[in-house]
Enzyme design. Structure first.
Site, PDB file in Angstrom:
ATOM      1  N   THR A  34       0.864  -1.176   0.000  1.00 34.14           N
ATOM      2  CA  THR A  34       0.000   0.000   0.000  1.00 34.14           C
ATOM      3  C   THR A  34       0.901   1.228   0.000  1.00 34.14           C
ATOM      4  O   THR A  34       1.685   1.422   0.933  1.00 34.14           O
ATOM      5  CB  THR A  34      -0.915   0.009   1.238  1.00 34.14           C
ATOM      6  OG1 THR A  34      -1.649  -1.226   1.281  1.00 34.14           O
ATOM      7  CG2 THR A  34      -1.895   1.171   1.164  1.00 34.14           C
ATOM      8  N   LYS A 146       4.117  -8.625   3.870  1.00 38.95           N
ATOM      9  CA  LYS A 146       2.702  -8.257   3.790  1.00 38.95           C
ATOM     10  C   LYS A 146       1.977  -9.289   2.923  1.00 38.95           C
ATOM     11  O   LYS A 146       1.649  -9.045   1.767  1.00 38.95           O
ATOM     12  CB  LYS A 146       2.550  -6.851   3.220  1.00 38.95           C
ATOM     13  CG  LYS A 146       3.066  -5.760   4.139  1.00 38.95           C
ATOM     14  CD  LYS A 146       2.539  -4.394   3.790  1.00 38.95           C
ATOM     15  CE  LYS A 146       1.101  -4.213   4.234  1.00 38.95           C
ATOM     16  NZ  LYS A 146       0.647  -2.807   4.135  1.00 38.95           N
ATOM     17  N   GLU A 179       1.739  -5.108  17.104  1.00 42.90           N
ATOM     18  CA  GLU A 179       1.472  -4.072  16.123  1.00 42.90           C
ATOM     19  C   GLU A 179       0.037  -3.598  16.264  1.00 42.90           C
ATOM     20  O   GLU A 179      -0.735  -4.130  17.077  1.00 42.90           O
ATOM     21  CB  GLU A 179       1.702  -4.615  14.704  1.00 42.90           C
ATOM     22  CG  GLU A 179       0.776  -5.776  14.339  1.00 42.90           C
ATOM     23  CD  GLU A 179       1.110  -6.409  12.998  1.00 42.90           C
ATOM     24  OE1 GLU A 179       2.085  -5.982  12.347  1.00 42.90           O
ATOM     25  OE2 GLU A 179       0.400  -7.350  12.599  1.00 42.90           O
TER      26      GLU A 179
END
Length: 284
Positions: A34, A146, A179
């Site tokens: 992203t 990711k 996270e």
């Protein structure tokens, strides 16, 4: 291609669908990035590409042609002043069952999205967060990258609907802070910057790496280590970061308040003072 700027490309074509046999759809077999777009340029392009290629290597997916990917991204962003590019790379289409037949050609999906509608003062005023019930499982083979398996984050994000809560903090199965649902976490204790170790789970964020670099360059002591929940409650400052939001100070976790402290503000200022050339790459 017509004069209309597309918003989705699949394997370089202006379409908005993939075959039902695509392994990204069937098994979450792929990776994504992203990327923030500002003034028609892709921020931290080289870093995103490096992580994408590392994900390909980790999962055994045929590496993407970076020049081709850059050209396709540039087709979507020429007039975008502030937007988001999402790149999805799957192993490709073919085969029922977990074993992937060979050879497979990866599917490239590139999407242009509007900039998220976050309040403009999150970076200045800070945000409220919560500790999520959903835990992150340990899997060293997937830690850091990711990958497309985001169900843990989806379930965690379903835990709250209060718009005043901007982020949820996620623990692993051992009870350590790892996270946020969409961000990396830092805490400050006695002027030392601490971020969770991501050896067993979590995403190694682009902005996380940049914050650690800035801290080192400006003599802010940093530690990467397992962070127990009790350690979080005892922190002097907490902030979250990613490549879209930059740094957001955390001023509340559940019922506990935190200040927008001096280390957080200094790192925000250092990030804001960086030459735009450091962040904004022109890949082609």
């Amino acid at each position: 291609m017509s004069g209309v700027v597309p918003t989705v490309l699949v394997n370089g074509k202006v379409v908005n669908c993939v075959p039902s046999t695509d392994r990204g759809l069937l098994y979450g077999d792929g990776i994504f990035e992203t990327i923030a777009v500002r003034a028609g340029r892709l921020c931290f392009w080289e870093r995103h590409v490096q992580r994408l290629l590392a994900g390909c290597e980790r999962l055994g997916i045929e590496p993407v042609d970076v020049a081709q990917l850059a050209q396709e991204c540039q087709l979507l962003v020429p007039h975008a002043q502030q937007a988001v590019i999402k790149i999805i790379l799957t192993r490709g289409s073919g085969g029922r069952g977990y074993h992937a037949p060979e050879p497979l050609h990866p599917t490239r999906i590139i999407q242009l999205h509007d900039w998220p509608g976050w309040p403009a003062d999150c970076a200045e005023a800070g945000i409220y967060t919560r500790v999520c019930r959903t835990r992150l499982g340990h899997n060293a083979s997937l830690a850091g990258i990711k990958h497309l398996n985001r169900l843990e984050q989806v379930l965690a994000r379903r835990e709250w609907t209060d718009p005043a809560t901007r982020e949820g903090l996620m623990l692993d199965t051992a009870g350590n802070v790892v996270e946020g649902t969409m961000s990396n976490v830092f805490l400050v204790k006695d002027a030392r910057l601490v971020t969770p170790d991501l050896t067993l789970c979590g995403v190694a964020g682009i902005m996380r790496a940049r914050v650690l670099e800035l801290a080192k360059q400006h003599s802010i002591a940093t530690h990467t280590q397992p962070v127990a929940l009790d350690t979080l409650w005892q922190a002097d400052e907490v902030f979250v970061c990613n490549s879209l939001i930059g740094i957001w100070p955390v001023i509340g976790i559940d019922t506990q308040a935190f200040p927008r402290g001096p280390v957080t503000m200094r790192l925000q200022a250092l990030l804001a003072d960086e030459p735009m050339s450091v962040q904004m790459d022109n890949p082609v």
